[in-house]
Design an enzyme around this catalytic site. Structure first.
Site, mmCIF file in Angstrom:
data_model
loop_
_atom_site.group_PDB
_atom_site.id
_atom_site.type_symbol
_atom_site.label_atom_id
_atom_site.label_comp_id
_atom_site.label_asym_id
_atom_site.label_seq_id
_atom_site.Cartn_x
_atom_site.Cartn_y
_atom_site.Cartn_z
ATOM 1 N N ASP A 154 1.088 4.091 1.450
ATOM 2 C CA ASP A 154 1.593 4.760 2.651
ATOM 3 C C ASP A 154 2.723 4.003 3.332
ATOM 4 O O ASP A 154 3.254 4.469 4.352
ATOM 5 C CB ASP A 154 0.459 5.045 3.644
ATOM 6 C CG ASP A 154 -0.322 3.807 4.061
ATOM 7 O OD1 ASP A 154 -0.328 2.824 3.298
ATOM 8 O OD2 ASP A 154 -0.943 3.825 5.145
ATOM 9 N N HIS A 155 3.135 2.875 2.753
ATOM 10 C CA HIS A 155 4.245 2.110 3.329
ATOM 11 C C HIS A 155 5.442 1.996 2.392
ATOM 12 O O HIS A 155 6.489 1.488 2.806
ATOM 13 C CB HIS A 155 3.766 0.711 3.727
ATOM 14 C CG HIS A 155 2.774 0.727 4.840
ATOM 15 N ND1 HIS A 155 3.107 0.486 6.148
ATOM 16 C CD2 HIS A 155 1.446 1.015 4.839
ATOM 17 C CE1 HIS A 155 2.025 0.605 6.910
ATOM 18 N NE2 HIS A 155 1.010 0.922 6.133
ATOM 19 N N HIS A 168 0.852 -1.183 0.000
ATOM 20 C CA HIS A 168 0.000 0.000 0.000
ATOM 21 C C HIS A 168 0.890 1.237 0.000
ATOM 22 O O HIS A 168 1.976 1.247 0.592
ATOM 23 C CB HIS A 168 -0.927 0.009 1.215
ATOM 24 C CG HIS A 168 -2.179 -0.781 0.997
ATOM 25 N ND1 HIS A 168 -2.948 -1.285 2.030
ATOM 26 C CD2 HIS A 168 -2.817 -1.160 -0.154
ATOM 27 C CE1 HIS A 168 -3.990 -1.940 1.528
ATOM 28 N NE2 HIS A 168 -3.929 -1.875 0.224
ATOM 29 N N HIS A 184 -4.739 -8.388 6.202
ATOM 30 C CA HIS A 184 -5.077 -7.047 5.745
ATOM 31 C C HIS A 184 -5.823 -7.154 4.412
ATOM 32 O O HIS A 184 -6.130 -8.251 3.946
ATOM 33 C CB HIS A 184 -3.803 -6.218 5.616
ATOM 34 C CG HIS A 184 -4.030 -4.750 5.446
ATOM 35 N ND1 HIS A 184 -4.979 -4.050 6.162
ATOM 36 C CD2 HIS A 184 -3.419 -3.835 4.631
ATOM 37 C CE1 HIS A 184 -4.942 -2.779 5.795
ATOM 38 N NE2 HIS A 184 -4.013 -2.628 4.864
#
Length: 308
Positions: free
Chosen positions: A66-67, A64, A140
């Protein structure tokens, strides 16, 4: 041997003016290991004056944005110095495609080997002479893993008085005993390490868990950690939202810390709905279950000492 963690960013979903996205650097003497690389990672590395160009390996939880959006800049800037050592990048499926497509589209100049290994957890992904790093599955919205770095047991303490009683002269023979070798004393008698060494002492353990539904099995993976950095994205009042997005509440993170008997737990990956002034609600809920819980903050440094 020193070990310390640096929280480079503690936010989730989107960067804020006062909070970068999730990223943690672990320094173990000369080894540098980066766990995730959200937007703003480079900024914190520079502010902390860390030798980030010496990073040995990067461990990605999932792909994802944001990582991982901080990784291309790290790869490019690492080419600004003479580097011959390879950089290892570990992560679930798609991490290789992300890195390779970024290199191609951005026409990166890279003058050092990059070795990308897509992993299928659970598995040991990286190791050295006295430690290993293991990945384990999380739950997730896409394939996601947690990581633990665990040191092997250390030798017990050397008993100098016992060595003298056994007529082993001070010097090279003492060093051999401490290395596990059998030696001959002044009388020609064999002296084994067990005769002068104390019981083995445990090493340290660091765990990194983010972006997952609560699972009891996580506690088994991080059990006994000296430091657990764990997602606590929402307060308990938003547990339905957490379940829908497959994230954890601060209370659930604290439950894992309690059940795993960890020594220290820092929350990370906060929802942007919480300003820094509002974060204490997460801490209060976590401490109701695990009193040693803490809030991580950008550029926070955490020592991880031996506990004998």
């Amino acid at each position: 041997m020193n070990m310390e963690a640096f929280i480079l960013g503690c936010g989730g979903m989107m960067p804020l003016p006062y909070r970068h996205l999730t990223s943690v650097l672990l320094r173990r003497d000369g080894d540098l290991f980066l766990f995730d690389g959200g937007e703003g990672t480079q900024v914190s590395l520079r502010k902390l004056n860390l030798k980030w160009k010496k990073i040995d390996a990067i461990f990605v939880s999932h792909t994802h944005a944001d990582h991982v959006t901080g990784l291309p800049g790290i790869l490019m800037l690492s080419a600004q110095v003479d580097r011959t050592e390879p950089l290892y990048i570990y992560g679930p499926p798609k991490i290789k495609e992300y890195i390779e497509s970024s290199r191609k589209v951005l026409d990166m100049y890279i003058n050092y080997p990059i070795i990308i290994k897509e992993i299928e957890a659970p598995c040991v992904v990286h190791s050295g002479k006295d430690f290993y790093i293991r990945a384990f599955p999380l739950d997730h919205t896409k394939t996601c893993v947690g990581y633990t770095l665990e040191e092997l047991d250390r030798p017990g303490e050397f008993n100098t008085e016992k060595a003298r009683e056994l007529k082993v002269p001070c010097g090279p023979l003492w060093g051999k005993l401490q290395k596990g070798e059998t030696v001959l004393n002044d009388e020609g008698k064999e002296i084994t390490p067990e005769m002068v060494m104390g019981a083995k002492r445990s090493g340290r353990k660091f765990s990194f868990v983010t972006d997952t539904l609560y699972k009891k099995s996580i506690a088994d993976e991080v059990r006994g950690s000296d430091l657990l950095v764990c997602e606590g994205m929402f307060e308990e009042a938003l547990i339905d939202q957490a379940k829908e997005k497959k994230h954890m509440t601060a209370s659930q993170a604290a439950t894992i810390a309690r059940d795993a008997n960890v020594k220290r737990m820092c929350l990370i990956h906060y929802s942007p709905r919480y300003t820094d002034r509002e974060l204490p609600v997460l801490l209060e809920e976590a401490r109701a279950i695990f009193p040693a819980a803490e809030l991580s903050k950008d550029r926070m440094q955490i020592d991880i000492p031996y506990v004998d």
